[in-house]
Motif scaffolding. Structure first.
Motif, short mmCIF file in Angstrom:
data_model
loop_
_atom_site.label_atom_id
_atom_site.label_comp_id
_atom_site.label_asym_id
_atom_site.label_seq_id
_atom_site.Cartn_x
_atom_site.Cartn_y
_atom_site.Cartn_z
N SER A 93 0.83 -1.20 0.00
CA SER A 93 0.00 0.00 0.00
C SER A 93 0.87 1.26 0.00
O SER A 93 0.51 2.25 -0.63
N THR A 115 -13.79 -3.35 6.03
CA THR A 115 -12.36 -3.11 5.81
C THR A 115 -11.58 -3.28 7.11
O THR A 115 -12.16 -3.22 8.18
N SER A 171 -7.42 2.48 2.34
CA SER A 171 -8.81 2.10 2.11
C SER A 171 -9.76 3.17 2.63
O SER A 171 -10.78 3.47 1.99
N GLN A 185 -10.36 -2.46 -6.43
CA GLN A 185 -11.12 -1.87 -5.32
C GLN A 185 -11.77 -0.53 -5.65
O GLN A 185 -12.94 -0.32 -5.38
N GLY A 201 -7.46 -5.53 2.78
CA GLY A 201 -6.29 -4.84 2.24
C GLY A 201 -5.23 -5.80 1.74
O GLY A 201 -5.45 -7.01 1.71
N SER A 202 -4.06 -5.23 1.39
CA SER A 202 -3.05 -6.09 0.78
C SER A 202 -2.13 -6.72 1.82
O SER A 202 -1.55 -7.77 1.60
#
Ligand code: NAG
Ligand code: NAG
Length: 517
Positions: free
Chosen positions: A40, A359, A365, A345, A295-296
């Protein structure tokens, strides 16, 4: 009406990324250093790298990730060391450890500092570093990259947003009465919380810089570069900090000219969705879609099984369709759930039919959700995420849940509440509009200031004199001491004089008395 304004602003901001800026004076060579970064963070750097590359500049990025841009002017160098591979770090385990992230950092960062300059591509880059016009460092746990910036103009991009520690280095000590460094509170509200925040502000800075992280990195760096000034001295020569924050989505702060808010650079209007996804989302009808992604960094697959099963059961009870970013095959998923290991996304959020975005509450995000005005349900895992969760609740953008307390009903109730009550959508819209209402886009602003620092050879005119002061000078302890001394002296003298006068009057009183007798 509100919607109309919203779309006008969308149209205004869409334009080309750097259309308003005058053409660059020449082609610059810019080195971006993010050797210890999450995906991110890389994704926050990329819009700046691409916008600069679009203007003809040559960008080299040192990262710990495989190549991700196709831009001909961007060269990504992956050092490929094993120490900080996101896919091998389980954030659910990390948060469970007693010291969590600090423990991760104080093992990973010194090891990387030890090994990185031995990687041939990195060494080659290091030897050639004086060819670059500017270096851009990922602020926050990338001190190991500072040998590069010695005697070269550099700026930082603060991917986690405002960091009071970094602000103090530039000479802007933010007031802990309202600027929180606590990971579980967006701002202190009473005496106890202010006290806690003061202790944290000093304690965390000290822990990081003087005790647990930087000294360990410094030791590894000194062993390889004995002549180099200390890393924290090199850091002080920073010309400018680009901050991934914006006052409309956090606390408005008094900033120096060298602190530029460029929050949400990566946010962009939606692109066309893949056919299958588009028809799945449209097919959800008025019930809408729930989008679920951690998320990643925090992969859904690292989620403990008991939580995963709760979500599967909860989704079965929801009238909406669910899009779930999950990195493996899953059995027993209900018909209303679509699973995919990668999802666009922003394009999903921009599609307009997402009722709730579930999330982990990471900054990236959160910014995307606000930009695309999608209400949130946060399940914070680590770092600043608990704070973001409280921010989401307090600002009425949605709500948050705590993993350890999670039940089936809680998930269903929270999703139902957020998707049925229009106030969440209205609140997030109210935040989205000012975020887009800017003189130029965040990316344009970042490009302008990056080129500015090069044009002005490190831009010494931006340096605050406060950065050169010691603590004693900054807090004016010397002046306060002198003032105290003066007051004491005046008191002393006055007392002396009064005594003398009093004694005179008193003794003449006695003489008078004697005469009269
Ligand atoms: C944290 O650790 C406890 C005990 O070691 C375990 O029962 C629990 O499942 C763990 N929680 C997570 C989220 O991994
Ligand atoms: C400090 O920065 C200036 C310009 O940005 C640069 O010319 C100078 O060499 C730097 N000094 C050190 C010690 O890195």
């Amino acid at each position: 009406m509100k919607l109309a304004i919203f779309f006008i602003l969308v149209a205004a901001v869409v334009g080309s990324t750097t259309g308003e800026l005058s053409p660059p004076e020449r082609v610059y060579k810019i080195l971006m250093l993010l050797p210890a970064s999450s995906r991110s963070h890389r994704n926050i750097f990329m819009p700046l790298a691409e916008a600069l590359a679009d203007r003809g500049h040559k960008i080299v990025m040192l990262t710990n990730h495989p190549k991700s841009s196709k831009h001909p002017n961007i060269r990504e160098v992956d050092h490929d060391l094993p120490h900080f591979k996101e896919d091998h770090i389980n954030m659910f385990d990390t948060r469970n450890g007693s010291t969590g992230l600090i423990q991760l950092f104080n093992t990973v960062l010194p090891a990387m500092a030890r090994d990185m300059y031995k990687v041939p591509v990195v060494r080659e880059l290091y030897d050639r570093r004086k060819e670059f016009d500017l270096i851009v460092v990922n602020h926050f746990y990338n001190e190991l990259a500072y040998p590069f910036v010695h005697e070269i103009p550099f700026i930082s991009l603060a991917t986690p947003g405002m960091d009071p520690r970094q602000s103090a280095v530039l000479g802007n000590v933010l007031n802990p009465s309202y600027v929180s460094v606590m990971h579980d509170l967006p701002k202190p509200t009473n005496t106890w919380e202010r006290l806690r925040n003061v202790v944290y502000s000093i304690g965390m800075a000290w822990l990081w810089r003087n005790w647990n992280i930087v000294p360990l990195v410094q030791r590894e760096i000194s062993a390889q570069f004995p002549e180099l000034p200390p890393l924290l001295d090199l850091e002080r020569n920073m010309s400018l900090a680009l901050l991934n924050s914006h006052f409309s989505i956090s606390t408005p702060l008094p900033l120096l000219p060298s602190q530029v808010e460029v929050g949400a650079m990566h946010c962009r209007p939606g692109k066309t969705l893949p056919q299958k996804l588009e028809s799945w989302m449209t097919g959800a009808g008025s019930a809408g879609v729930i989008y679920f992604s951690l998320g990643s960094f925090t992969r859904s697959t690292s989620m403990p099984v008991q939580y995963r099963d709760l979500f599967i059961q909860a989704f079965r009870r929801l009238p909406q369709r669910v899009i779930w970013k999950y990195e493996e095959e899953l059995e027993d998923v209900p018909d209303n759930v679509m699973i995919s290991k990668w999802l666009p996304q922003q394009d999903i959020l921009a599609q307009g039919n997402v009722k709730v975005f579930i999330t982990q509450g990471g900054l990236v995000s959160l910014q995307e959700a606000i930009y695309h005005a999608t209400p949130l349900l946060a399940l914070p895992v680590y770092g600043d995420q608990p704070k973001n969760g409280i921010f989401i609740r307090n600002s009425g953008l949605g709500d948050f849940l705590v993993w350890e307390e999670l039940t089936l009903d809680m998930i269903v109730d929270a999703v139902t509440k957020i998707s049925n009550d229009p106030k969440y959508k209205e609140n997030i819209m109210k935040m989205s509009v000012p975020l887009r209402d800017q003189l130029m886009t965040s990316t344009e602003l970042a490009v302008f200031w990056t080129e500015y620092v090069i044009r002005h050879k490190g831009a010494p005119q931006l340096r605050s004199p406060a950065a050169q002061l010691s603590w004693v000078e900054f807090l004016m302890l010397d002046v306060i001491f002198l003032l105290h001394l003066t007051v004491f002296f005046l008191y002393f003298i006055t007392r002396r004089i009064l005594r003398v006068i009093y004694a005179k009057i008193f003794s003449s009183d006695i003489k008078m008395k004697k005469k009269n007798d």
